[in-house]
Design an enzyme around this catalytic site. Structure first.
Site, PDB file in Angstrom:
ATOM      1  CD  GLU A 269      -2.045   2.249   1.153  1.00 23.56           C
ATOM      2  OE1 GLU A 269      -1.834   2.809   0.580  1.00 23.56           O
ATOM      3  OE2 GLU A 269      -2.120   2.180   2.587  1.00 23.56           O
ATOM      4  CB  CYS A 303      -1.644   6.521   1.166  1.00 20.87           C
ATOM      5  SG  CYS A 303      -2.692   6.308   2.381  1.00 20.87           S
ATOM      6  CD  GLU A 404       2.853  10.506  -1.043  1.00 20.85           C
ATOM      7  OE1 GLU A 404       3.956   9.526  -1.332  1.00 20.85           O
ATOM      8  OE2 GLU A 404       1.439   9.468  -0.701  1.00 20.85           O
TER       9      GLU A 404
HETATM   10  O1  TXE Z   1       8.691   5.897   4.014  1.00 22.95           O
HETATM   11  P1  TXE Z   1       8.857   4.551   4.307  1.00 22.95           P
HETATM   12  P2  TXE Z   1       9.203   7.419   4.519  1.00 22.95           P
HETATM   13  C1  TXE Z   1       5.702   8.548   1.415  1.00 22.95           C
HETATM   14  C2  TXE Z   1       5.707   9.733   1.624  1.00 22.95           C
HETATM   15  C3  TXE Z   1       7.001  10.228   2.249  1.00 22.95           C
HETATM   16  C4  TXE Z   1       7.102   8.923   1.563  1.00 22.95           C
HETATM   17  C5  TXE Z   1       8.763   8.888   2.099  1.00 22.95           C
HETATM   18  O2  TXE Z   1       5.371  10.529   0.065  1.00 22.95           O
HETATM   19  O3  TXE Z   1       7.235  11.273   1.575  1.00 22.95           O
HETATM   20  O4  TXE Z   1       6.828   8.000   1.512  1.00 22.95           O
HETATM   21  O5  TXE Z   1       8.494   8.719   3.424  1.00 22.95           O
HETATM   22  C6  TXE Z   1      10.345   0.832   6.422  1.00 22.95           C
HETATM   23  N1  TXE Z   1      12.923  -2.292   3.223  1.00 22.95           N
HETATM   24  N2  TXE Z   1       4.614   7.723   2.800  1.00 22.95           N
HETATM   25  O6  TXE Z   1      10.556   7.590   3.947  1.00 22.95           O
HETATM   26  O7  TXE Z   1      11.128   4.871   3.816  1.00 22.95           O
HETATM   27  C7  TXE Z   1      10.328   2.218   7.140  1.00 22.95           C
HETATM   28  O8  TXE Z   1      11.424   1.377   8.573  1.00 22.95           O
HETATM   29  C8  TXE Z   1      12.272  -3.277   4.718  1.00 22.95           C
HETATM   30  C9  TXE Z   1       3.300   7.220   1.771  1.00 22.95           C
HETATM   31  O9  TXE Z   1       9.565   7.103   5.980  1.00 22.95           O
HETATM   32  O10 TXE Z   1       8.663   3.562   2.555  1.00 22.95           O
HETATM   33  C10 TXE Z   1       8.464   2.304   7.615  1.00 22.95           C
HETATM   34  O11 TXE Z   1       9.026   1.347   8.831  1.00 22.95           O
HETATM   35  N3  TXE Z   1      11.485  -2.399   5.453  1.00 22.95           N
HETATM   36  C11 TXE Z   1       2.973   6.470   3.069  1.00 22.95           C
HETATM   37  C12 TXE Z   1       7.787   1.940   6.335  1.00 22.95           C
HETATM   38  O12 TXE Z   1       9.153   1.100   5.394  1.00 22.95           O
HETATM   39  C13 TXE Z   1      11.511  -0.508   4.644  1.00 22.95           C
HETATM   40  C14 TXE Z   1       3.026   6.365   4.427  1.00 22.95           C
HETATM   41  C15 TXE Z   1       8.356   2.857   5.902  1.00 22.95           C
HETATM   42  O13 TXE Z   1       8.953   3.473   5.224  1.00 22.95           O
HETATM   43  C16 TXE Z   1      13.114  -0.269   3.377  1.00 22.95           C
HETATM   44  C17 TXE Z   1       4.285   7.183   4.655  1.00 22.95           C
HETATM   45  C18 TXE Z   1      13.018  -1.324   3.417  1.00 22.95           C
HETATM   46  N4  TXE Z   1      14.775  -1.380   2.530  1.00 22.95           N
HETATM   47  C19 TXE Z   1       4.980   7.462   3.200  1.00 22.95           C
HETATM   48  N5  TXE Z   1      12.966   0.505   3.721  1.00 22.95           N
HETATM   49  C20 TXE Z   1       0.946   6.033   2.910  1.00 22.95           C
HETATM   50  N6  TXE Z   1       1.410   4.775   2.106  1.00 22.95           N
HETATM   51  O14 TXE Z   1       0.394   6.154   3.450  1.00 22.95           O
HETATM   52  C21 TXE Z   1      12.590   1.711   4.881  1.00 22.95           C
HETATM   53  N7  TXE Z   1      11.267   0.696   5.314  1.00 22.95           N
END
Ligand code: TXE
Length: 500
Positions: A269, A303, A404
């Protein structure tokens, strides 16, 4: 990117005036554990920019321990009766409700969201997740098909997968964490879960609640840490057979790449750039009120927020004036105050990212109608506050309209024809949700059918029913969560054909 400094617990933890440092630990096999390598991360409070806790930066070894605990619990948990699993899930739900204030305060402090929102939406919905899936599992029936003329009967078992991984983001910390965990354990799986390193607090508290509710040890294991270390170790683990992930699109793509060679089941998601389409024939006041909410709820860090507002040209001027006036009335304030509408953004780096996008919009001839200022609150000068910002754009293909931002920033622009707005709505890489405001039935049906998104709201926003499928198309993700979709994801279908 958020850049935590590392603290070593062996060293003396620096004293913070008036604050006790919260020492978050992993929850493995029903016990709270320090990380094996003794590596720790700082946990910041967005309201004042100060470190108020530390959390493990768990390594592969911690994930392995969590996996072993889950794997050992699986044979018994998967054979536990549905009534018993259901009873425990509902007990967890009741205990979250009984601790509403404590959870809401923790969530608000950790994430920067207004306490009122945490109390009325986030925490009650986390409790609902356990109640809902505790009930849903009792209704999750197998199918059978009599193969007439072939003297055979087919029946389809829905078997739990085994050990599954759940990785969640920072914007709705407990709500999204439990949205994955509840269906996973309801279906008989055991879980290795990682909340966001930016907002670990309520997941930590959940461990206590699960023990108190009688969840057998090892069924749920919570490991904290960075995505690139702890999260990556979960995704890379060869025996964690399914990953349910919510987060950024780039991270989702990376996870898909790592998981594909191991043929893991994936539910992703991801981000959104949702259109909010306003036709002149809508119920204007209702639309106006809801559009303020759908734009800025949780500082725009949901989101599902409608970040691109398209307004029919005949009411554009009126909308622009009324909307900006209402947005200016929103109170940016400390998250702990009940009267706050807009709290703090989740982190310093995120605030900087959002400000950067506003600058890009200005360079691309966008006009800022209100907002665009950092807010400095007395006594909380280092908090991450930003005024809600409305930008008028002249074209839909500028970056602020395509990428986004995930903050308190929306764009507005007029349109003249249904086909024109439909085309603009679909001309982004994302496809999570869309909102349409109209009283015209034919238009409702046509737009709903043709907008590329997993979720369409007509004359409302974020009205959620947990039975409905939730998820997006295109770069917004793969798979659906919610209701029986989630239980299907967390089970393997096995068909048995018996000839008689
Ligand atoms: O999210 P990350 P970030 C979008 C929003 C935001 C951008 C980046 O635009 O500015 O994403 O946010 C874990 N292997 N959304 O960097 O990194 C991480 O530790 C496994 C939309 O904070 O995607 C956290 O638990 N896991 C969104 C989770 O992934 C990994 C909500 C989300 O972090 C990983 C949040 C890896 N290699 C941000 N790298 C929505 N859909 O609602 C990171 N994580």
């Amino acid at each position: 990117m958020w850049n935590p400094s590392k603290l070593n617990l062996n060293k003396k933890i620096p004293a913070f005036a008036g604050m006790t440092i919260m020492n978050i630990k992993n929850y493995i096999n029903g016990q709270f554990e320090n990380p094996i390598n003794n590596e720790w991360l700082d946990n910041y409070c967005p309201a004042n920019g100060e470190v108020y806790g530390i959390l493990p930066n768990s390594s592969k070894d911690d994930v392995e321990n969590a996996y072993i605990a889950a794997q050992s619990a699986f044979p018994i948990w998967s054979q536990t009766t549905i009534e018993e699993r259901s009873r425990i899930l509902i007990k967890i739900s009741e205990l979250i409700e009984a601790n509403l204030q404590r959870f809401a305060e923790a969530e608000s402090k950790d994430n920067g969201k207004p306490i009122g929102l945490a109390k009325s939406v986030d925490i009650p919905r986390a409790a609902s997740n356990f109640r809902f899936f505790g009930n849903a599992i009792t209704q999750f029936a197998s199918e059978s098909h009599e193969s007439i003329g072939q003297q055979a009967i087919n029946y389809t078992l829905r078997q739990p997968i085994g050990v599954v991984g759940c990785i969640s983001p920072w914007n709705l910390p407990l709500y999204l964490f439990t949205w994955k965990i509840a269906p996973a354990i309801a279906a008989g799986n055991c879980v290795v879960a990682k909340p966001s390193e930016v907002t670990p607090m309520t997941a930590y508290l959940l461990g206590e609640i699960c023990t108190e509710a009688g969840l057998p040890k090892g069924v749920l294991n919570i490991v904290h840490g960075l995505g690139t270390t702890t999260g990556q170790a979960i995704v890379e683990h060869p025996d964690i057979k399914a990953i349910s992930f919510t987060g950024g699109t780039a991270t989702g793509a990376h996870i898909a790449k790592v998981a594909a060679p191991m043929f893991k089941k994936l539910s992703l998601e991801l981000g959104g750039k949702n259109p909010n389409i306003i036709f002149a024939d809508c119920d204007y006041q209702d639309m106006l009120k809801t559009t303020v909410r759908s734009s800025f709820s949780n500082q725009g860090q949901i989101c599902l927020c409608g970040s691109r507002i398209f307004v029919e040209a005949t009411i554009y001027k009126r909308f622009k004036k009324d909307f900006v006036q209402k947005v200016k009335q929103l109170k940016v304030g400390h998250p702990s105050e009940e009267s706050t509408d807009i709290g703090a953004l989740v982190s310093k780096s995120h605030l900087e990212k959002v400000l950067q996008y506003i600058n890009i919009a200005k360079q691309e001839n966008g006009t800022v109608l209100c907002g665009d200022n950092k807010v400095t609150l007395k006594d909380y000068e280092n908090g991450y506050y930003l005024e809600p910002t409305v930008i008028e754009v002249i074209t839909d293909d500028c970056r602020i309209n395509q990428e986004e931002v995930f903050g308190p920033v929306v764009t507005i622009m007029p349109f003249n024809y249904d086909d024109e707005v439909l085309q603009m709505a679909n001309k982004v890489k994302y496809g999570l949700s869309a909102t349409i405001w109209t009283n015209d039935l034919k238009r409702t049906m046509r737009m709903s059918n043709q907008i590329q998104a997993g979720i369409i709201w007509v004359n409302t926003w974020m009205l959620r029913d947990l039975r409905t499928p939730f998820g997006g198309v295109k770069a917004s993700g793969v798979g659906r969560e919610g209701g029986f979709e989630a239980l299907r994801f967390f089970t393997e279908a096995k068909n048995v054909c018996v000839k008689y």
